[in-house]
Design a protein around this motif. Structure first.
Motif, short mmCIF file in Angstrom:
data_model
loop_
_atom_site.label_atom_id
_atom_site.label_comp_id
_atom_site.label_asym_id
_atom_site.label_seq_id
_atom_site.Cartn_x
_atom_site.Cartn_y
_atom_site.Cartn_z
N SER A 46 77.82 41.59 -2.89
CA SER A 46 78.56 41.51 -4.15
C SER A 46 80.05 41.65 -3.91
N TYR A 47 80.45 42.61 -3.09
CA TYR A 47 81.87 42.85 -2.82
C TYR A 47 82.48 41.67 -2.04
N ARG A 48 81.76 41.24 -1.02
CA ARG A 48 82.29 40.22 -0.11
C ARG A 48 82.38 38.84 -0.76
N TYR A 49 81.39 38.49 -1.57
CA TYR A 49 81.30 37.13 -2.07
C TYR A 49 81.55 36.98 -3.57
N PHE A 50 81.72 38.09 -4.27
CA PHE A 50 82.03 37.97 -5.70
C PHE A 50 83.20 38.88 -6.09
#
Length: 340
Positions: free
Chosen positions: A317-321
């Motif tokens: 979630s953090y890395r890609y959104f």
């Protein structure tokens, strides 16, 4: 200047909430680590939020451009993931699924969308957003009337104490609101603001900065209802107790001001990573625990699997959104400003 150990403090806050919910859902250790004890993790988040807003912004000019950058940064940090989960929860609820959170009708969706109410862990996001608006008032006073910030904070704390934290909630034309959540959270935000105001000014003698003071974190589990040595009903008040506020503020002060910045337990790569993904971890862990608890596994495996899946989803979630969306919002806003 980054205060690296705050990453680990943020990670600890998220893990406190995780462990509490796991204990409540699975009755791990007979629920000894549950009973609403996740409140102490959320309190750390609120102290951190007040501190960082004060530390990062109150020495900057109160100008139109700075305010705009502040609002964009806050929106990019908190709003996109929250709204994604809110809308996903609404549509899943309409389909009869309880995989995420319960947002059963359009009025409830509107209450969440307007940051007026929140289901389960989502309750803490509206007070956070409302504090961001209150902080702008503090910022307007910081350059020439900073003394009024202290005066306002003391006045609010006294009023809340004398009114016993008024329970203000209900609905407006069917749209639910709960102002009690922000009312009970304000003392934590405000103490964080005071600490942030003085972080750069306070000259702590070197002999007072000791690595062993990291043990002050052990005060937090001593406040858990099932572990507390307190025998009165005060141990269940949590948010409404100025005694708890004092202990949590003491823990925060010691970690931020008195524990050396290079403390290995707080300044490390594991703390950095979990601290960065802590917001996603906070919002996503409870549905994971609920689903894992349905599996036919022993409780220790449920704990390990819940934690591993929660951390993995939080990282994705953090890395890609979360991170790309925040960067996109900042870039678009910067480009719009340069073209106007």
């Amino acid at each position: 200047m980054e205060i690296r150990k705050l990453n680990s403090l943020r990670a600890i806050a998220a893990l406190i909430v995780f462990i509490t919910h796991f204990s409540d859902v699975t009755h791990w250790l007979d629920g000894a680590l549950g009973g609403g004890s996740g409140a102490y993790g959320v309190m750390l988040f609120f102290l951190l939020s007040g501190f960082l807003m004060s530390y990062l912004y109150l020495d900057k000019a109160f100008s139109k451009d700075n305010i705009k950058h502040y609002i964009v940064a806050r929106i990019g940090r908190v709003v996109p993931l929250y709204l994604l989960i809110v809308f996903a929860s609404y549509f899943l609820s309409q389909a009869g699924s309880d995989v995420l959170y319960q947002i059963p009708d359009f009025n409830s969706l509107l209450g969440h969308f307007l940051f007026m109410v929140g289901d389960r862990v989502l309750w803490s996001i509206p007070p956070e957003v409302q504090f961001y608006l209150i902080f702008i008032v503090f910022w307007s006073l910081s350059n020439h009337r900073s003394g009024y910030i202290y005066l306002a904070i003391v006045a609010v704390l006294i009023i809340l104490f004398l009114t016993n934290f008024p329970r203000i909630y209900g609905d407006i034309y069917g749209v639910p609101y709960n102002m009690f959540n922000v009312i009970r959270s304000l003392p934590l935000f405000f103490v964080g603001v005071v600490f942030g105001l003085n972080y750069k000014k306070l000259n702590i003698p070197t002999y007072m900065k000791q690595h062993w003071l990291v043990l002050v974190l052990c005060l937090i589990p001593l406040m858990y209802p099932e572990l507390s040595p307190v025998n009165t009903d005060a141990k269940h008040k949590m948010w409404l107790s100025y005694e708890v506020l004092l202990v949590m503020s003491t823990v925060f002060f010691c970690i931020v001001f008195l524990v050396p910045d290079n403390n290995i337990l707080l300044a490390n790569k594991v703390g950095d990573v979990i601290g960065k993904i802590s917001y996603s971890l906070y919002l996503l862990h409870l549905p994971v625990i609920m689903q894992v608890n349905q599996l036919n596994l022993n409780i220790e495996l449920k704990l390990l699997l819940s934690l591993a899946v929660s951390l993995l989803l939080a990282y994705i979630s953090y890395r890609y959104f979360e991170k790309p969306i925040a960067q996109f919002i900042r870039v678009k806003t910067t480009n719009s400003s340069s073209q106007s």
